[in-house]
Motif scaffolding. Sequence first.
Motif, PDB file in Angstrom:
ATOM      1  N   VAL A   1       0.843  -1.202   0.000  1.00 35.47           N
ATOM      2  CA  VAL A   1       0.000   0.000   0.000  1.00 35.47           C
ATOM      3  C   VAL A   1       0.875   1.248   0.000  1.00 35.47           C
ATOM      4  O   VAL A   1       0.584   2.233  -0.682  1.00 35.47           O
ATOM      5  CB  VAL A   1      -0.941  -0.024   1.221  1.00 35.47           C
ATOM      6  CG1 VAL A   1      -1.624   1.300   1.399  1.00 35.47           C
ATOM      7  CG2 VAL A   1      -1.977  -1.097   1.051  1.00 35.47           C
TER       8      VAL A   1
ATOM      9  N   GLY B   1       0.850   3.531  -3.794  1.00 37.39           N
ATOM     10  CA  GLY B   1      -0.126   4.599  -3.661  1.00 37.39           C
ATOM     11  C   GLY B   1      -0.226   5.504  -4.873  1.00 37.39           C
ATOM     12  O   GLY B   1      -1.210   6.219  -5.035  1.00 37.39           O
ATOM     13  N   GLU B   2       0.785   5.467  -5.768  1.00 36.06           N
ATOM     14  CA  GLU B   2       0.741   6.355  -6.920  1.00 36.06           C
ATOM     15  C   GLU B   2      -0.251   5.874  -7.967  1.00 36.06           C
ATOM     16  O   GLU B   2      -0.822   6.667  -8.692  1.00 36.06           O
ATOM     17  CB  GLU B   2       2.130   6.452  -7.555  1.00 36.06           C
ATOM     18  CG  GLU B   2       3.156   6.967  -6.570  1.00 36.06           C
ATOM     19  CD  GLU B   2       4.551   6.857  -7.130  1.00 36.06           C
ATOM     20  OE1 GLU B   2       4.684   6.405  -8.265  1.00 36.06           O
ATOM     21  OE2 GLU B   2       5.486   7.225  -6.402  1.00 36.06           O
ATOM     22  N   THR B   3      -0.431   4.557  -8.034  1.00 37.74           N
ATOM     23  CA  THR B   3      -1.291   4.037  -9.095  1.00 37.74           C
ATOM     24  C   THR B   3      -2.636   3.539  -8.593  1.00 37.74           C
ATOM     25  O   THR B   3      -3.619   3.623  -9.311  1.00 37.74           O
ATOM     26  CB  THR B   3      -0.580   2.908  -9.849  1.00 37.74           C
ATOM     27  OG1 THR B   3       0.054   2.093  -8.871  1.00 37.74           O
ATOM     28  CG2 THR B   3       0.443   3.452 -10.791  1.00 37.74           C
ATOM     29  N   GLY B   4      -2.667   2.992  -7.404  1.00 38.62           N
ATOM     30  CA  GLY B   4      -3.940   2.500  -6.889  1.00 38.62           C
ATOM     31  C   GLY B   4      -4.295   3.241  -5.624  1.00 38.62           C
ATOM     32  O   GLY B   4      -3.584   4.142  -5.207  1.00 38.62           O
ATOM     33  N   PRO B   5      -5.414   2.880  -5.003  1.00 40.79           N
ATOM     34  CA  PRO B   5      -5.716   3.501  -3.717  1.00 40.79           C
ATOM     35  C   PRO B   5      -4.670   3.124  -2.683  1.00 40.79           C
ATOM     36  O   PRO B   5      -4.194   1.995  -2.655  1.00 40.79           O
ATOM     37  CB  PRO B   5      -7.093   2.918  -3.360  1.00 40.79           C
ATOM     38  CG  PRO B   5      -7.264   1.731  -4.206  1.00 40.79           C
ATOM     39  CD  PRO B   5      -6.460   1.952  -5.428  1.00 40.79           C
ATOM     40  N   GLY B   6      -4.308   4.069  -1.856  1.00 42.28           N
ATOM     41  CA  GLY B   6      -3.300   3.796  -0.838  1.00 42.28           C
ATOM     42  C   GLY B   6      -2.407   4.985  -0.646  1.00 42.28           C
ATOM     43  O   GLY B   6      -2.607   6.024  -1.249  1.00 42.28           O
TER      44      GLY B   6
ATOM     45  N   GLN C   1      -2.567   5.252   5.047  1.00 46.61           N
ATOM     46  CA  GLN C   1      -3.138   3.921   5.196  1.00 46.61           C
ATOM     47  C   GLN C   1      -2.064   2.906   5.557  1.00 46.61           C
ATOM     48  O   GLN C   1      -2.253   2.061   6.434  1.00 46.61           O
ATOM     49  CB  GLN C   1      -3.813   3.485   3.896  1.00 46.61           C
ATOM     50  CG  GLN C   1      -5.043   4.274   3.539  1.00 46.61           C
ATOM     51  CD  GLN C   1      -4.730   5.415   2.601  1.00 46.61           C
ATOM     52  OE1 GLN C   1      -3.655   5.998   2.678  1.00 46.61           O
ATOM     53  NE2 GLN C   1      -5.647   5.752   1.733  1.00 46.61           N
TER      54      GLN C   1
ATOM     55  N   GLU D   1       5.490  10.530   0.931  1.00 45.56           N
ATOM     56  CA  GLU D   1       4.639   9.437   1.415  1.00 45.56           C
ATOM     57  C   GLU D   1       5.398   8.570   2.405  1.00 45.56           C
ATOM     58  O   GLU D   1       4.833   8.072   3.384  1.00 45.56           O
ATOM     59  CB  GLU D   1       4.153   8.575   0.240  1.00 45.56           C
ATOM     60  CG  GLU D   1       3.186   9.275  -0.689  1.00 45.56           C
ATOM     61  CD  GLU D   1       1.759   9.248  -0.170  1.00 45.56           C
ATOM     62  OE1 GLU D   1       1.569   8.857   0.985  1.00 45.56           O
ATOM     63  OE2 GLU D   1       0.853   9.631  -0.921  1.00 45.56           O
TER      64      GLU D   1
ATOM     65  N   ILE E   1      -9.164   7.813 -10.106  1.00 45.81           N
ATOM     66  CA  ILE E   1      -7.917   7.208 -10.557  1.00 45.81           C
ATOM     67  C   ILE E   1      -7.988   7.183 -12.073  1.00 45.81           C
ATOM     68  O   ILE E   1      -8.910   6.594 -12.650  1.00 45.81           O
ATOM     69  CB  ILE E   1      -7.758   5.785  -9.983  1.00 45.81           C
ATOM     70  CG1 ILE E   1      -7.588   5.878  -8.473  1.00 45.81           C
ATOM     71  CG2 ILE E   1      -6.572   5.089 -10.613  1.00 45.81           C
ATOM     72  CD1 ILE E   1      -7.624   4.569  -7.763  1.00 45.81           C
TER      73      ILE E   1
ATOM     74  N   ASP F   1      -9.992   5.644  -1.698  1.00 41.86           N
ATOM     75  CA  ASP F   1      -8.898   5.928  -0.755  1.00 41.86           C
ATOM     76  C   ASP F   1      -9.445   6.187   0.637  1.00 41.86           C
ATOM     77  O   ASP F   1      -8.939   5.680   1.633  1.00 41.86           O
ATOM     78  CB  ASP F   1      -8.120   7.152  -1.215  1.00 41.86           C
ATOM     79  CG  ASP F   1      -7.147   6.835  -2.305  1.00 41.86           C
ATOM     80  OD1 ASP F   1      -5.994   6.537  -1.986  1.00 41.86           O
ATOM     81  OD2 ASP F   1      -7.547   6.862  -3.483  1.00 41.86           O
TER      82      ASP F   1
ATOM     83  N   MET G   1       0.952  10.710 -12.563  1.00 43.48           N
ATOM     84  CA  MET G   1       0.555   9.494 -11.864  1.00 43.48           C
ATOM     85  C   MET G   1      -0.961   9.388 -11.856  1.00 43.48           C
ATOM     86  O   MET G   1      -1.663  10.394 -11.783  1.00 43.48           O
ATOM     87  CB  MET G   1       1.128   9.435 -10.454  1.00 43.48           C
ATOM     88  CG  MET G   1       0.924  10.654  -9.611  1.00 43.48           C
ATOM     89  SD  MET G   1       1.635  10.409  -7.999  1.00 43.48           S
ATOM     90  CE  MET G   1       3.323  10.014  -8.371  1.00 43.48           C
ATOM     91  N   PRO G   2      -1.452   8.135 -11.993  1.00 51.75           N
ATOM     92  CA  PRO G   2      -2.895   8.003 -12.202  1.00 51.75           C
ATOM     93  C   PRO G   2      -3.760   8.305 -10.990  1.00 51.75           C
ATOM     94  O   PRO G   2      -4.910   8.686 -11.160  1.00 51.75           O
ATOM     95  CB  PRO G   2      -3.057   6.537 -12.628  1.00 51.75           C
ATOM     96  CG  PRO G   2      -1.818   5.868 -12.247  1.00 51.75           C
ATOM     97  CD  PRO G   2      -0.750   6.871 -12.152  1.00 51.75           C
ATOM     98  N   ASN G   3      -3.238   8.112  -9.772  1.00 47.45           N
ATOM     99  CA  ASN G   3      -4.103   8.319  -8.619  1.00 47.45           C
ATOM    100  C   ASN G   3      -4.188   9.806  -8.281  1.00 47.45           C
ATOM    101  O   ASN G   3      -3.255  10.405  -7.750  1.00 47.45           O
ATOM    102  CB  ASN G   3      -3.576   7.534  -7.419  1.00 47.45           C
ATOM    103  CG  ASN G   3      -4.557   7.536  -6.278  1.00 47.45           C
ATOM    104  OD1 ASN G   3      -5.507   8.316  -6.261  1.00 47.45           O
ATOM    105  ND2 ASN G   3      -4.339   6.656  -5.325  1.00 47.45           N
TER     106      ASN G   3
END
Lengths: 144, 114, 172
Positions: free
Chosen positions: A29, A33-38, A42, A119, B57, C45, C129-131
């Motif tokens: 996580v 965190g850059e690409t998915g949730p996180g 967290q 982060e 996202i 998130d 970045m995608p998020n």
Amino acid sequence: MPNPIQPNLVLRVAGKMLIPIILMFALYVQFHGETGPGGGFQAGVIFTSAFILYALVFGIGPARAVATDRVLRVLAAFGVLLYIGVGIASLLSGGNFLDYDVLGENAIEGQHLGIFLIELGVGFTVASVMIIIFFAFAERGARP
Amino acid sequence: MGHFNYWIVIYLMMAGFYIMIVQGNLVKKIVGLNIFQASIFIMFISMGKVEDGTAPILVEGTTYYSSPLPHVLILTAIVVGVATTALALALVVRINEAHRSVEEDEIHEQDKSF
Amino acid sequence: MLLLGFLAITALAVIHLRDLFAVVMLFGIYSFLTASLFVTLDAVDVAFTEAVVGAGISTFLMLCTLALTARREKAKPARTLIPLLVVVITGATLVYGTLDMPDFSDPSAPVHTHVTPRYIEATEREIGMPNLVTAVLASYRGYDTLGELTVILTAGIGVLVLLGYRKRGEKR
């Protein structure tokens, strides 16, 4: 309060199996965190939950062997200092405070590096502060 | 029905508020405070939602995202919230050690008798 | 909609229960319901954080406190009329205030027309970045996050001051 649950074999085995997975998940996580949730917040809290599980199953003493007062306090301060340090580094390299564009060879790389470090700082501070709080409560109860 | 979300949020907010006013037990007051706080989180997040939008996202082929700004504010607010809750609970523990009670009126009685 | 109903019921149960252990457990359920609600509102998130923090750490800390204090609340005759009146009046004022708010998930609401399009459109180009949440959190609003991190550190120091001290000569 969290006493070691000596005789319960199931808890000990399940704890041993789960804790590495939780720690791995926290790291995933943190760095994903850059690409998915996180992100740092967290990840720090998930890391703490692994510690709490360990302390509940095996007792506070063994958990204390890894996370001593000194280590936790240094890490908590280190996270915030890392964050401020990134800001100052960007000041010194000619940008504004916390302007990551100047940190890398181009703006995108600089942003990636800056966000990664920040982060990381967030993760360090959140994890160690939460563990500090947990130990403060738990040891209060253990005292006569 | 456009405001249904907000009305439930207000109901929850008032429930937390009521617990904080009426209950004498300090731990329950903190639970009430947390319910109040969570209702505000829900309000912010439902503000950020947009019709036909997806999670913020970036993916190919989507143009509508729910607003990331309230998400960021609430994400940090949650973690700050737990830190302040821990501080409040620590205070409760100390009060209990000093007064042997976490009931508001008993603590007042003891304070008066000094 | 169903989740909101559950939330309302849980809050009502918290008001009425006297057993603090049950109250804390219900608070955990409440947090978890909030997290599921956040998923349906596209805030993954935040849902993640709420599930870990609210249902995990908060509930656990409250249980710790219960172990250190009393488990049951003392029953007492409560004067509920005036507080109820205050709460109802405040609630009615707030409901009156919502009438001016934009409808739920209205694309032309101020939230979606001021700074949000800028974030959504520029993140790919400026940060890559995608998020979006991470991008806004760490880069566009880095000052906010720094401040919040400092608050967390301060709270940790506060807890340490309140609970973590040792009497002189006391050894672990």
